[in-house]
Motif scaffolding. Structure first.
Motif, PDB file in Angstrom:
ATOM      1  N   PHE A   1       0.839  -1.198   0.000  1.00  0.00           N
ATOM      2  CA  PHE A   1       0.000   0.000   0.000  1.00  0.00           C
ATOM      3  C   PHE A   1       0.872   1.245   0.000  1.00  0.00           C
ATOM      4  O   PHE A   1       1.848   1.349   0.759  1.00  0.00           O
ATOM      5  N   ILE A   2       0.529   2.195  -0.877  1.00  0.00           N
ATOM      6  CA  ILE A   2       1.217   3.493  -0.923  1.00  0.00           C
ATOM      7  C   ILE A   2       0.167   4.560  -0.608  1.00  0.00           C
ATOM      8  O   ILE A   2      -0.565   5.011  -1.501  1.00  0.00           O
ATOM      9  N   PRO A   3       0.045   4.975   0.651  1.00  0.00           N
ATOM     10  CA  PRO A   3      -1.063   5.848   1.066  1.00  0.00           C
ATOM     11  C   PRO A   3      -1.120   7.198   0.363  1.00  0.00           C
ATOM     12  O   PRO A   3      -2.213   7.728   0.149  1.00  0.00           O
ATOM     13  N   LYS A   4       0.008   7.767  -0.009  1.00  0.00           N
ATOM     14  CA  LYS A   4       0.013   9.111  -0.586  1.00  0.00           C
ATOM     15  C   LYS A   4       0.112   9.108  -2.110  1.00  0.00           C
ATOM     16  O   LYS A   4       0.312  10.156  -2.713  1.00  0.00           O
ATOM     17  N   LEU A   5      -0.061   7.949  -2.713  1.00  0.00           N
ATOM     18  CA  LEU A   5      -0.040   7.875  -4.167  1.00  0.00           C
ATOM     19  C   LEU A   5      -1.321   8.493  -4.729  1.00  0.00           C
ATOM     20  O   LEU A   5      -2.422   8.172  -4.285  1.00  0.00           O
ATOM     21  N   ARG A   6      -1.177   9.395  -5.678  1.00  0.00           N
ATOM     22  CA  ARG A   6      -2.341  10.033  -6.290  1.00  0.00           C
ATOM     23  C   ARG A   6      -2.910   9.115  -7.358  1.00  0.00           C
ATOM     24  O   ARG A   6      -2.645   9.252  -8.553  1.00  0.00           O
ATOM     25  N   SER A   7      -3.693   8.171  -6.900  1.00  0.00           N
ATOM     26  CA  SER A   7      -4.248   7.161  -7.794  1.00  0.00           C
ATOM     27  C   SER A   7      -5.504   6.557  -7.183  1.00  0.00           C
ATOM     28  O   SER A   7      -5.702   6.606  -5.967  1.00  0.00           O
ATOM     29  N   THR A   8      -6.332   5.985  -8.028  1.00  0.00           N
ATOM     30  CA  THR A   8      -7.517   5.269  -7.561  1.00  0.00           C
ATOM     31  C   THR A   8      -7.138   3.908  -6.995  1.00  0.00           C
ATOM     32  O   THR A   8      -7.794   3.387  -6.104  1.00  0.00           O
ATOM     33  N   VAL A   9      -6.055   3.327  -7.519  1.00  0.00           N
ATOM     34  CA  VAL A   9      -5.588   2.001  -7.081  1.00  0.00           C
ATOM     35  C   VAL A   9      -4.259   2.168  -6.351  1.00  0.00           C
ATOM     36  O   VAL A   9      -3.201   2.200  -6.969  1.00  0.00           O
ATOM     37  N   LYS A  10      -4.317   2.272  -5.022  1.00  0.00           N
ATOM     38  CA  LYS A  10      -3.125   2.508  -4.205  1.00  0.00           C
ATOM     39  C   LYS A  10      -2.576   1.253  -3.552  1.00  0.00           C
ATOM     40  O   LYS A  10      -1.517   1.295  -2.925  1.00  0.00           O
ATOM     41  N   ALA A  11      -3.302   0.142  -3.643  1.00  0.00           N
ATOM     42  CA  ALA A  11      -2.906  -1.069  -2.930  1.00  0.00           C
ATOM     43  C   ALA A  11      -3.140  -2.302  -3.787  1.00  0.00           C
ATOM     44  O   ALA A  11      -3.914  -2.279  -4.743  1.00  0.00           O
ATOM     45  N   ALA A  12      -2.447  -3.387  -3.422  1.00  0.00           N
ATOM     46  CA  ALA A  12      -2.618  -4.674  -4.093  1.00  0.00           C
ATOM     47  C   ALA A  12      -2.402  -5.780  -3.071  1.00  0.00           C
ATOM     48  O   ALA A  12      -1.746  -5.580  -2.046  1.00  0.00           O
ATOM     49  N   ILE A  13      -2.975  -6.943  -3.354  1.00  0.00           N
ATOM     50  CA  ILE A  13      -2.890  -8.087  -2.454  1.00  0.00           C
ATOM     51  C   ILE A  13      -2.047  -9.196  -3.094  1.00  0.00           C
ATOM     52  O   ILE A  13      -2.187  -9.485  -4.288  1.00  0.00           O
ATOM     53  N   VAL A  14      -1.182  -9.798  -2.292  1.00  0.00           N
ATOM     54  CA  VAL A  14      -0.382 -10.948  -2.725  1.00  0.00           C
ATOM     55  C   VAL A  14      -0.543 -12.042  -1.670  1.00  0.00           C
ATOM     56  O   VAL A  14      -0.407 -11.771  -0.472  1.00  0.00           O
ATOM     57  N   GLU A  15      -0.842 -13.256  -2.114  1.00  0.00           N
ATOM     58  CA  GLU A  15      -1.031 -14.362  -1.168  1.00  0.00           C
ATOM     59  C   GLU A  15       0.205 -15.251  -1.127  1.00  0.00           C
ATOM     60  O   GLU A  15       0.750 -15.619  -2.170  1.00  0.00           O
ATOM     61  N   LEU A  16       0.623 -15.612   0.080  1.00  0.00           N
ATOM     62  CA  LEU A  16       1.761 -16.507   0.274  1.00  0.00           C
ATOM     63  C   LEU A  16       1.265 -17.832   0.835  1.00  0.00           C
ATOM     64  O   LEU A  16       0.527 -17.858   1.828  1.00  0.00           O
ATOM     65  N   VAL A  17       1.671 -18.938   0.190  1.00  0.00           N
ATOM     66  CA  VAL A  17       1.312 -20.279   0.641  1.00  0.00           C
ATOM     67  C   VAL A  17       2.596 -21.035   0.954  1.00  0.00           C
ATOM     68  O   VAL A  17       3.394 -21.323   0.056  1.00  0.00           O
ATOM     69  N   VAL A  18       2.804 -21.330   2.232  1.00  0.00           N
ATOM     70  CA  VAL A  18       3.988 -22.078   2.669  1.00  0.00           C
ATOM     71  C   VAL A  18       3.521 -23.474   3.065  1.00  0.00           C
ATOM     72  O   VAL A  18       2.714 -23.634   3.988  1.00  0.00           O
ATOM     73  N   GLY A  19       4.007 -24.495   2.343  1.00  0.00           N
ATOM     74  CA  GLY A  19       3.582 -25.862   2.602  1.00  0.00           C
ATOM     75  C   GLY A  19       4.716 -26.760   3.026  1.00  0.00           C
ATOM     76  O   GLY A  19       5.893 -26.378   2.974  1.00  0.00           O
ATOM     77  N   GLU A  20       4.358 -27.966   3.419  1.00  0.00           N
ATOM     78  CA  GLU A  20       5.342 -28.953   3.873  1.00  0.00           C
ATOM     79  C   GLU A  20       6.330 -29.269   2.765  1.00  0.00           C
ATOM     80  O   GLU A  20       5.958 -29.418   1.607  1.00  0.00           O
ATOM     81  N   LYS A  21       7.610 -29.395   3.126  1.00  0.00           N
ATOM     82  CA  LYS A  21       8.652 -29.682   2.141  1.00  0.00           C
ATOM     83  C   LYS A  21       8.747 -31.179   1.895  1.00  0.00           C
ATOM     84  O   LYS A  21       8.827 -31.969   2.835  1.00  0.00           O
ATOM     85  N   ILE A  22       8.725 -31.590   0.621  1.00  0.00           N
ATOM     86  CA  ILE A  22       8.858 -32.994   0.257  1.00  0.00           C
ATOM     87  C   ILE A  22       9.839 -33.126  -0.906  1.00  0.00           C
ATOM     88  O   ILE A  22      10.167 -32.145  -1.572  1.00  0.00           O
ATOM     89  N   CYS A  23      10.298 -34.345  -1.144  1.00  0.00           N
ATOM     90  CA  CYS A  23      11.175 -34.628  -2.283  1.00  0.00           C
ATOM     91  C   CYS A  23      10.598 -35.791  -3.083  1.00  0.00           C
ATOM     92  O   CYS A  23      10.116 -36.777  -2.505  1.00  0.00           O
TER      93      CYS A  23
END
Length: 222
Positions: free
Chosen positions: A122-144
């Motif tokens: 989020f960039i609160p002082k950005l002069r724009s209609t779209v000031k933020a974006a969402i990114v999802e992080l998925v951390v799962g069990e490690k396998i080989c």
């Protein structure tokens, strides 16, 4: 993703937009990850405040002094560690040299399953209609599996790459044919560039989505 970005630019012409990722970032415990977020068109954000937070975490309503802490806070051209969540201390960083090009991606070191969830840039002082974006992080069990190691989802994606490549070829053929059909109708009554682009894009998208589901079902049945 490219079509979505183009459509957004058509809706907000002339504006600088914050853009994240429409796909989750997949990692295994112990990995270093990058949560992508940037401004388009390119825009220097070195002099602006950049906030990375977890929007699903809310302050304690019973505690009037409680506040939402940040995963990473950049202000006055430097990081502000005092307002940072303790679990992310010395584990996050921005790409300082790339901020002048609009890159506000966040690097998180040594992730664990506790880091799972949605992140908001989020960039609160950005002069724009779209000031933020969402990114999802998925951390799962490690396998080989043989020589392939990583999170379960990543290993599955790697093993399915040949099937995905065949599917992409079929989708590309259909997309090309549909685009040719759309071009032939370019002289129709839809004269507004944004409206015409969105209708044509929707036709391509839904047809490709239908083919994608059909191919996936056939490969699953095999």
């Amino acid at each position: 993703l490219l079509w979505i970005c183009s459509f957004i630019f058509c809706l907000f012409p002339g504006e600088v937009l914050v853009i994240g990722s429409n796909l989750p970032i997949i990692a295994a415990p112990g990995d270093d990850v990058i949560l992508p977020c940037h401004l388009a068109p390119m825009f220097d954000v070195q002099g602006l405040t950049v906030e990375w937070s977890k929007p699903d975490l809310k302050p304690d309503p019973s505690d009037r002094l409680s506040r939402v802490e940040y995963v990473h806070l950049y202000r006055d051209r430097k990081e502000v560690p005092d307002m940072k969540m303790a679990s992310y201390f010395r584990r996050t960083e921005l790409f300082m040299d790339a901020m002048k090009h609009g890159n506000i991606s966040l690097k998180i070191l040594n992730v664990s399953e506790e880091d799972n969830g949605r992140y908001r840039c989020f960039i609160p002082k950005l002069r724009s209609t779209v000031k933020a974006a969402i990114v999802e992080l998925v951390v799962g069990e490690k396998i080989c599996f043989g020589d392939v190691c990583g999170s379960k989802l990543k290993v599955i994606q790697t093993l399915l790459k040949p099937q995905q490549q065949r599917r992409r070829c079929k989708l590309q053929i259909l997309r090309t044919r549909l685009q040719q059909m759309v071009r032939k109708q370019s002289n129709s009554s839809l004269r507004h560039p944004c409206l015409g682009f969105s209708v044509a894009g929707l036709i391509v998208y839904f047809c490709c989505h239908h083919l994608h589901r059909t191919v996936s079902k056939k490969e699953t049945n095999k």
